[in-house]
Design a protein around this motif. Structure first.
Motif, PDB file in Angstrom:
ATOM      1  N   PRO A  10      15.656  -0.941   4.745  1.00  0.00           N
ATOM      2  CA  PRO A  10      15.231   0.421   5.098  1.00  0.00           C
ATOM      3  C   PRO A  10      14.940   1.294   3.869  1.00  0.00           C
ATOM      4  CG  PRO A  10      17.583   0.194   5.422  1.00  0.00           C
ATOM      5  CD  PRO A  10      17.055  -1.178   5.046  1.00  0.00           C
ATOM      6  N   GLN A  11      15.428   0.864   2.699  1.00  0.00           N
ATOM      7  CA  GLN A  11      15.146   1.618   1.484  1.00  0.00           C
ATOM      8  C   GLN A  11      13.717   1.339   1.033  1.00  0.00           C
ATOM      9  OE1 GLN A  11      18.058   0.793  -1.499  1.00  0.00           O
ATOM     10  NE2 GLN A  11      19.644   1.937  -0.446  1.00  0.00           N
ATOM     11  N   SER A  12      13.130   2.307   0.380  1.00  0.00           N
ATOM     12  CA  SER A  12      11.764   2.156  -0.094  1.00  0.00           C
ATOM     13  C   SER A  12      11.724   2.210  -1.616  1.00  0.00           C
ATOM     14  CB  SER A  12      10.881   3.258   0.485  1.00  0.00           C
ATOM     15  OG  SER A  12      11.328   4.521   0.028  1.00  0.00           O
ATOM     16  N   ILE A  13      10.596   1.770  -2.139  1.00  0.00           N
ATOM     17  CA  ILE A  13      10.339   1.817  -3.573  1.00  0.00           C
ATOM     18  C   ILE A  13       9.320   2.928  -3.773  1.00  0.00           C
ATOM     19  CG2 ILE A  13       9.479   0.524  -5.559  1.00  0.00           C
ATOM     20  CD1 ILE A  13      10.114  -2.015  -3.697  1.00  0.00           C
ATOM     21  N   GLU A  14       9.648   3.934  -4.566  1.00  0.00           N
ATOM     22  CA  GLU A  14       8.732   5.033  -4.811  1.00  0.00           C
ATOM     23  C   GLU A  14       7.734   4.658  -5.892  1.00  0.00           C
ATOM     24  OE1 GLU A  14      10.435   8.852  -5.447  1.00  0.00           O
ATOM     25  OE2 GLU A  14      11.172   8.967  -3.392  1.00  0.00           O
ATOM     26  N   ILE A  15       6.453   4.856  -5.578  1.00  0.00           N
ATOM     27  CA  ILE A  15       5.365   4.487  -6.481  1.00  0.00           C
ATOM     28  C   ILE A  15       4.297   5.577  -6.405  1.00  0.00           C
ATOM     29  CG2 ILE A  15       3.594   2.749  -6.988  1.00  0.00           C
ATOM     30  CD1 ILE A  15       5.355   0.687  -5.590  1.00  0.00           C
ATOM     31  N   ASP A  16       3.720   5.895  -7.526  1.00  0.00           N
ATOM     32  CA  ASP A  16       2.609   6.837  -7.568  1.00  0.00           C
ATOM     33  C   ASP A  16       1.569   6.447  -6.516  1.00  0.00           C
ATOM     34  OD1 ASP A  16       0.903   8.830  -9.407  1.00  0.00           O
ATOM     35  OD2 ASP A  16      -0.348   7.098  -8.878  1.00  0.00           O
ATOM     36  N   ASP A  17       1.061   7.420  -5.759  1.00  0.00           N
ATOM     37  CA  ASP A  17       0.103   7.142  -4.680  1.00  0.00           C
ATOM     38  C   ASP A  17      -1.084   6.299  -5.149  1.00  0.00           C
ATOM     39  OD1 ASP A  17       1.381   8.348  -2.559  1.00  0.00           O
ATOM     40  OD2 ASP A  17      -0.191   9.822  -2.192  1.00  0.00           O
ATOM     41  N   ARG A  18      -1.642   6.659  -6.290  1.00  0.00           N
ATOM     42  CA  ARG A  18      -2.822   5.942  -6.789  1.00  0.00           C
ATOM     43  C   ARG A  18      -2.478   4.494  -7.135  1.00  0.00           C
ATOM     44  NH1 ARG A  18      -7.888   6.380  -8.700  1.00  0.00           N
ATOM     45  NH2 ARG A  18      -8.306   5.558 -10.765  1.00  0.00           N
ATOM     46  N   LEU A  19      -1.356   4.289  -7.805  1.00  0.00           N
ATOM     47  CA  LEU A  19      -0.924   2.932  -8.136  1.00  0.00           C
ATOM     48  C   LEU A  19      -0.610   2.156  -6.861  1.00  0.00           C
ATOM     49  CD1 LEU A  19      -0.149   0.701 -10.081  1.00  0.00           C
ATOM     50  CD2 LEU A  19       2.067   1.827 -10.398  1.00  0.00           C
ATOM     51  N   LEU A  20       0.004   2.801  -5.898  1.00  0.00           N
ATOM     52  CA  LEU A  20       0.315   2.137  -4.631  1.00  0.00           C
ATOM     53  C   LEU A  20      -0.957   1.674  -3.933  1.00  0.00           C
ATOM     54  CD1 LEU A  20       2.544   1.304  -2.654  1.00  0.00           C
ATOM     55  CD2 LEU A  20       2.359   3.583  -1.619  1.00  0.00           C
ATOM     56  N   GLN A  21      -2.008   2.449  -4.044  1.00  0.00           N
ATOM     57  CA  GLN A  21      -3.277   2.060  -3.440  1.00  0.00           C
ATOM     58  C   GLN A  21      -3.840   0.802  -4.114  1.00  0.00           C
ATOM     59  OE1 GLN A  21      -5.896   5.394  -2.898  1.00  0.00           O
ATOM     60  NE2 GLN A  21      -7.625   4.089  -2.417  1.00  0.00           N
ATOM     61  N   TYR A  22      -3.733   0.727  -5.445  1.00  0.00           N
ATOM     62  CA  TYR A  22      -4.136  -0.491  -6.156  1.00  0.00           C
ATOM     63  C   TYR A  22      -3.316  -1.680  -5.668  1.00  0.00           C
ATOM     64  CZ  TYR A  22      -7.029   1.665  -9.799  1.00  0.00           C
ATOM     65  OH  TYR A  22      -8.024   2.300 -10.483  1.00  0.00           O
ATOM     66  N   LEU A  23      -2.009  -1.481  -5.598  1.00  0.00           N
ATOM     67  CA  LEU A  23      -1.129  -2.571  -5.180  1.00  0.00           C
ATOM     68  C   LEU A  23      -1.438  -3.015  -3.757  1.00  0.00           C
ATOM     69  CD1 LEU A  23       2.275  -1.441  -6.712  1.00  0.00           C
ATOM     70  CD2 LEU A  23       0.679  -3.165  -7.577  1.00  0.00           C
ATOM     71  N   GLN A  24      -1.727  -2.076  -2.873  1.00  0.00           N
ATOM     72  CA  GLN A  24      -2.054  -2.435  -1.497  1.00  0.00           C
ATOM     73  C   GLN A  24      -3.267  -3.356  -1.450  1.00  0.00           C
ATOM     74  OE1 GLN A  24      -2.679   0.840   1.212  1.00  0.00           O
ATOM     75  NE2 GLN A  24      -3.527  -0.498   2.773  1.00  0.00           N
ATOM     76  N   VAL A  25      -4.287  -3.047  -2.220  1.00  0.00           N
ATOM     77  CA  VAL A  25      -5.495  -3.885  -2.227  1.00  0.00           C
ATOM     78  C   VAL A  25      -5.170  -5.285  -2.741  1.00  0.00           C
ATOM     79  CG1 VAL A  25      -7.782  -4.181  -3.258  1.00  0.00           C
ATOM     80  CG2 VAL A  25      -7.075  -1.937  -2.434  1.00  0.00           C
ATOM     81  N   VAL A  26      -4.462  -5.361  -3.863  1.00  0.00           N
ATOM     82  CA  VAL A  26      -4.140  -6.672  -4.450  1.00  0.00           C
ATOM     83  C   VAL A  26      -3.209  -7.468  -3.539  1.00  0.00           C
ATOM     84  CG1 VAL A  26      -3.025  -7.849  -6.398  1.00  0.00           C
ATOM     85  CG2 VAL A  26      -4.538  -5.897  -6.818  1.00  0.00           C
ATOM     86  N   LEU A  27      -2.158  -6.836  -3.055  1.00  0.00           N
ATOM     87  CA  LEU A  27      -1.188  -7.528  -2.193  1.00  0.00           C
ATOM     88  C   LEU A  27      -1.847  -7.997  -0.899  1.00  0.00           C
ATOM     89  CD1 LEU A  27       1.894  -5.179  -2.686  1.00  0.00           C
ATOM     90  CD2 LEU A  27       1.562  -7.434  -3.689  1.00  0.00           C
ATOM     91  N   ALA A  28      -2.637  -7.142  -0.289  1.00  0.00           N
ATOM     92  CA  ALA A  28      -3.290  -7.518   0.971  1.00  0.00           C
ATOM     93  C   ALA A  28      -4.254  -8.686   0.764  1.00  0.00           C
ATOM     94  CB  ALA A  28      -4.025  -6.325   1.564  1.00  0.00           C
ATOM     95  N   THR A  29      -4.977  -8.676  -0.340  1.00  0.00           N
ATOM     96  CA  THR A  29      -5.913  -9.769  -0.624  1.00  0.00           C
ATOM     97  C   THR A  29      -5.177 -11.086  -0.804  1.00  0.00           C
ATOM     98  OG1 THR A  29      -7.473  -8.231  -1.652  1.00  0.00           O
ATOM     99  CG2 THR A  29      -7.709 -10.565  -2.210  1.00  0.00           C
ATOM    100  N   LYS A  30      -4.114 -11.075  -1.600  1.00  0.00           N
ATOM    101  CA  LYS A  30      -3.343 -12.301  -1.840  1.00  0.00           C
ATOM    102  C   LYS A  30      -2.699 -12.800  -0.535  1.00  0.00           C
ATOM    103  CE  LYS A  30      -2.117 -13.774  -5.465  1.00  0.00           C
ATOM    104  NZ  LYS A  30      -2.569 -14.961  -6.160  1.00  0.00           N
ATOM    105  N   LEU A  31      -2.131 -11.904   0.237  1.00  0.00           N
ATOM    106  CA  LEU A  31      -1.439 -12.307   1.458  1.00  0.00           C
ATOM    107  C   LEU A  31      -2.420 -12.769   2.529  1.00  0.00           C
ATOM    108  CD1 LEU A  31       1.340  -9.580   1.551  1.00  0.00           C
ATOM    109  CD2 LEU A  31       1.548 -11.995   0.892  1.00  0.00           C
TER     110      LEU A  31
END
Length: 113
Positions: A10-31
């Motif tokens: 239930p805990q989250s990892i806080e990440i800058d919105d812009r960096l999180l958007q980069y990570l979402q694209v990379v993670l979603a592509t790999k997965l």
């Protein structure tokens, strides 16, 4: 600051919105390709220097943004992160490197205006 929720924790990892958007694209592509890998990041605000997660398709993730608007991403930085994720060392997100990228991005935006 956005939040990344990983697995059933239930805990989250806080990440800058812009960096999180980069990570979402990379993670979603790999997965989407069914690829597992590690992601390691440094957090200068946390009480620890480095965290690593094993990312695989069977583990759920949720991306929560503070801003309702998505931001334009740099194709070069996106490719850099994707290339890193494809290595045996996995994706490495360093707070200092991220800040350098963002500073360069702001300079580019100012020059274009």
């Amino acid at each position: 600051m956005g939040k990344l929720f990983y697995g059933s924790d239930p805990q989250s990892i806080e990440i800058d919105d812009r960096l999180l958007q980069y990570l979402q694209v990379v993670l979603a592509t790999k997965l989407r390709r069914g690829e597992s890998f590690t992601i390691t990041w440094t957090d200068i605000a946390a009480h620890h220097a480095r965290t690593t997660l094993w990312v695989q398709p069977a583990i759920s993730m949720r991306f929560q943004y503070a801003s309702s608007e998505s931001q334009r991403l740099s194709g070069g930085y996106l490719r850099q992160l994707a290339d890193q994720a494809a290595t045996s060392a996995g994706l490495m997100v360093d707070a200092a490197t991220w800040q350098q990228h963002e500073d360069a991005h702001r300079v580019q935006l100012a020059a274009a205006a």
